[in-house]
Design a protein around this motif. Sequence first.
Motif, PDB file in Angstrom:
ATOM      1  N   SER A  31       2.061  29.488  19.340  1.00 17.90           N
ATOM      2  CA  SER A  31       1.397  28.334  18.714  1.00 17.90           C
ATOM      3  C   SER A  31       1.468  28.363  17.186  1.00 17.90           C
ATOM      4  CB  SER A  31      -0.068  28.298  19.147  1.00 17.90           C
ATOM      5  OG  SER A  31      -0.674  29.547  18.894  1.00 17.90           O
ATOM      6  N   HIS A 122      -5.386  23.484  28.083  1.00 16.45           N
ATOM      7  CA  HIS A 122      -6.007  23.815  26.795  1.00 16.45           C
ATOM      8  C   HIS A 122      -7.533  23.748  26.899  1.00 16.45           C
ATOM      9  CE1 HIS A 122      -7.105  22.958  22.458  1.00 16.45           C
ATOM     10  NE2 HIS A 122      -6.455  24.114  22.409  1.00 16.45           N
ATOM     11  N   SER A 172      -1.252  24.780  27.055  1.00 17.65           N
ATOM     12  CA  SER A 172      -1.016  25.812  26.045  1.00 17.65           C
ATOM     13  C   SER A 172      -0.057  26.890  26.555  1.00 17.65           C
ATOM     14  CB  SER A 172      -2.326  26.468  25.631  1.00 17.65           C
ATOM     15  OG  SER A 172      -3.063  25.566  24.844  1.00 17.65           O
ATOM     16  N   HIS A 200       1.974  21.942  21.922  1.00 17.09           N
ATOM     17  CA  HIS A 200       2.939  23.033  21.951  1.00 17.09           C
ATOM     18  C   HIS A 200       4.386  22.576  21.823  1.00 17.09           C
ATOM     19  CE1 HIS A 200       1.305  27.092  22.493  1.00 17.09           C
ATOM     20  NE2 HIS A 200       0.186  26.403  22.635  1.00 17.09           N
ATOM     21  N   LYS A 227       3.308  24.136  15.546  1.00 20.33           N
ATOM     22  CA  LYS A 227       3.760  25.077  16.592  1.00 20.33           C
ATOM     23  C   LYS A 227       5.289  24.949  16.660  1.00 20.33           C
ATOM     24  CE  LYS A 227      -0.589  25.091  19.185  1.00 20.33           C
ATOM     25  NZ  LYS A 227      -1.568  24.231  18.521  1.00 20.33           N
ATOM     26  N   ARG A 362       1.937  36.047  26.429  1.00 17.05           N
ATOM     27  CA  ARG A 362       2.659  34.800  26.150  1.00 17.05           C
ATOM     28  C   ARG A 362       3.524  35.021  24.917  1.00 17.05           C
ATOM     29  NH1 ARG A 362      -0.395  29.482  23.850  1.00 17.05           N
ATOM     30  NH2 ARG A 362      -0.615  30.963  22.146  1.00 17.05           N
TER      31      ARG A 362
HETATM   32  N1  DSN Z   1      -4.899  28.113  20.276  1.00 17.24           N
HETATM   33  C1  DSN Z   1      -3.666  27.398  20.503  1.00 17.24           C
HETATM   34  C2  DSN Z   1      -2.724  28.190  21.328  1.00 17.24           C
HETATM   35  O1  DSN Z   1      -2.529  29.317  20.983  1.00 17.24           O
HETATM   36  O2  DSN Z   1      -2.163  27.704  22.295  1.00 17.24           O
HETATM   37  C3  DSN Z   1      -3.923  26.081  21.066  1.00 17.24           C
HETATM   38  O3  DSN Z   1      -4.957  25.451  20.384  1.00 17.24           O
END
Ligand code: DSN
Length: 432
Positions: A31, A122, A172, A200, A227, A362
């Motif tokens: 992100s 999210h 997300s 994203h 992002k 992730r």
């Molecule tokens: N916090 C963000 C993420 O990392 O996906 C989304 O707001």
Amino acid sequence: MSNPYDEALKIRDLAVKHNKFFEESIPLIASENIMSPLAMEMLVTDFGSRYAEGLPHHRYYQGNYYVDQVEDLTIDLAKRLFNAKQADPRPVSGTNANTAILFGLSKPGDTITAPPLSGGGHISAAKFGAVGLRGLNLFNYPFDVDDMNIDIDGSIKLIKKEKPKLCLFGKSVFLFPEPLKELNEAFKEVGTKVWYDAAHVLGLIAGGKFQDPLREGADVISGSTHKTFPGPQHGIILGNTDDDTWKKVQRGVFPGVLSNHHLNSMAALGVTIAEEIEYGAEYADKTIRNAQALGESLSSLGIKVLGEKHGFTKSHTIVADIRAQGGGRHVSEYLESCGVVLNKNLLPWDDNKKSQDPSGIRIGTQEVTRIGMGPSEMKEIADIISMAIVDNREVDQVKSRVLDLKSRFTETKYCFGKHKPYSYIELFNPGE
Ligand code: DSN
């Protein structure tokens, strides 16, 4: 009592160290991203000290002569880049854009359908987040772990049964496009508004490499702009909807959820949109190819990357089940000490109690792509990760490989002008 001047300089010193830390690390948070020099320059302009409420040319403050022109330009550029009928660059973050849509297009007691948190949804779409605080009845689409996407038949049934006022998509942990086209008939049958949270994947959509929600049935798109879209921390709403709906969305933005809209970051957003018109397609394409290459490489080294059935990902993100290597918390913390920055993440079978020590991690490739890395560097990153968490090598050994790799990539790409990323820009003059 400590001297306030010293404390202020301590904060500055921490900022310098932070920049250095990222200069020497491999940034893989899905992100985040880095800005172009022209966008960064906009952040330190006088725009950052001013107010502008309402819409261009209809303000409540004087002094907006140039602000109005910046906002007009940003709107026009956004409409052009996303082929959108409407654009509003005022939300100051993705969640702020989401809240504006909730205020504009729903009222307490209405029903909304959305992806589940466990499937990557999210927090603003959670009962404890903006959706719940707006007083909406929330129903989650069923999620298919093998496909790492919402289940189409189950979602059609849910929409037809609950007849939501709003159908929300976007996540997300966003590996594959949302099945908007497949759900179109259900949308029409119940007469719902379709809202796509592109936070994203905004840069991938801008580059034409993911899906095109506004042509696939979405009325409105919300997004953060930092992002895969490599701009400032800000938000945007795009529309392909009727004037009445758009007016409600804009009222949700102002006076609904914000007063001033952070004019310096809006200017930085405008600059980034122009850069995306020029470079977005190539950047998005390389980002996705890198994510796929990284998924392949990690999987070949014995790490369980999800979504294998569909080639691991069609976005910038991959997720891995890391329980065999000690779990998400241990792995993300150990990698951080080695200079590899990513985050632990809930996987579909984790309940919320596991959020501090989930099964997964992730990884996003948008920032390493932005500094020029390609598929061979993805193989190197996979080797480094495996060295740390499969072979359990010492921090110093892993770190020296991280430093060697990172020192070869010292320029921000896909933007106007030249810039060395992570370098600290000095403005302060201590005087006599
Ligand atoms: N916090 C963000 C993420 O990392 O996906 C989304 O707001």
